[in-house]
Scaffold this active site. Sequence first.
Site, PDB file in Angstrom:
ATOM      1  N   ASP A  26       0.792  -1.250   0.000  1.00  0.00           N
ATOM      2  CA  ASP A  26       0.000   0.000   0.000  1.00  0.00           C
ATOM      3  C   ASP A  26       0.819   1.292   0.000  1.00  0.00           C
ATOM      4  O   ASP A  26       0.466   2.252   0.703  1.00  0.00           O
ATOM      5  CB  ASP A  26      -0.952   0.017   1.205  1.00  0.00           C
ATOM      6  N   LYS A 131      -6.554  -4.988  -2.946  1.00  0.00           N
ATOM      7  CA  LYS A 131      -7.141  -5.651  -1.773  1.00  0.00           C
ATOM      8  C   LYS A 131      -8.193  -4.754  -1.130  1.00  0.00           C
ATOM      9  O   LYS A 131      -7.981  -3.553  -0.982  1.00  0.00           O
ATOM     10  CB  LYS A 131      -6.042  -6.022  -0.769  1.00  0.00           C
ATOM     11  N   CYS A 164      -1.825  -2.384   7.902  1.00  0.00           N
ATOM     12  CA  CYS A 164      -1.822  -3.322   6.778  1.00  0.00           C
ATOM     13  C   CYS A 164      -0.593  -4.221   6.741  1.00  0.00           C
ATOM     14  O   CYS A 164      -0.686  -5.381   6.313  1.00  0.00           O
ATOM     15  CB  CYS A 164      -1.998  -2.563   5.467  1.00  0.00           C
TER      16      CYS A 164
HETATM   17  N1  TIU Z   1      -2.517   0.420   4.303  1.00  0.00           N
HETATM   18  C1  TIU Z   1      -2.970   0.711   5.513  1.00  0.00           C
HETATM   19  O1  TIU Z   1      -2.291   0.534   6.514  1.00  0.00           O
HETATM   20  N2  TIU Z   1      -4.235   1.280   5.563  1.00  0.00           N
HETATM   21  C2  TIU Z   1      -4.652   2.107   6.569  1.00  0.00           C
HETATM   22  O2  TIU Z   1      -5.791   2.519   6.588  1.00  0.00           O
HETATM   23  N3  TIU Z   1      -3.725   2.420   7.513  1.00  0.00           N
HETATM   24  C3  TIU Z   1      -3.868   3.319   8.542  1.00  0.00           C
HETATM   25  O3  TIU Z   1      -2.961   3.381   9.380  1.00  0.00           O
HETATM   26  N4  TIU Z   1      -4.933   4.090   8.582  1.00  0.00           N
END
Ligand code: TIU
Length: 224
Positions: A26, A131, A164
């Site tokens: 991400d 995802k 994530c």
């Molecule tokens: N990729 C991921 O960690 N998505 C989130 O929403 N992370 C947060 O820390 N908000």
Amino acid sequence: MTVTIIDAEPTGISVDLDRTAVIIIDMQRDFLEPGGFGESLGNDVSLLMAAVEPCRLLLRGARARGLLVIHTREGHRPDLSDAPRAKVERGAPNLRIGAPGPMGRILIRGEAGHDIVPALYPLPGEPVIDKPGKGAFYATDLHAILHNHAIENLIVCGVTTEVCVHTTVREGNDRGYRCIVPGDCCASYFPEFHETGLRMIKAQGGIFGWVSDSTRIIAALGQQ
Ligand code: TIU
């Protein structure tokens, strides 16, 4: 078979590089870039940007060594049909999934903010996993792709450490993968969560996996 030893905590770990993949979680513009969704929530995105250069160097080493490299993006279909109400309804209405954000609709596939930052952009042929959840295994074909490449070990990078990355490491650990997390290739909006997240992975003899860093992993990639 190309065995190398990665220096890590709680112990060094011997891995077959032919069965090792790098997963970049991400690293999307909306989470990392000034002017994106993450910053609009009041977060200091420079904390996340710090992970980009270590990831870039690790990616360069992994690609040179021929490792499988996989990228993920968190996001949903434009009609939100794959987004649970419990997720969509969270937060202020103007900052919810699907709302118009500074880089397009928030967490919607195809929008500018959903895309991966230029410095870490996938090369042609590198799988990109879209995802809907926090973990990269949930409701995706990641496990099938890894199985078909005979992968046993995962080097898991990306953001955010405690959300994530952690969820993916836990999912991967339960599916039998050895998960190695380079701490400097991960980041959080909350430095204390980042530090504790890494400690949680390597505690109790490596309850979820191993923690290392980009320098030690790059050294191991060139070691054989
Ligand atoms: N990729 C991921 O960690 N998505 C989130 O929403 N992370 C947060 O820390 N908000």
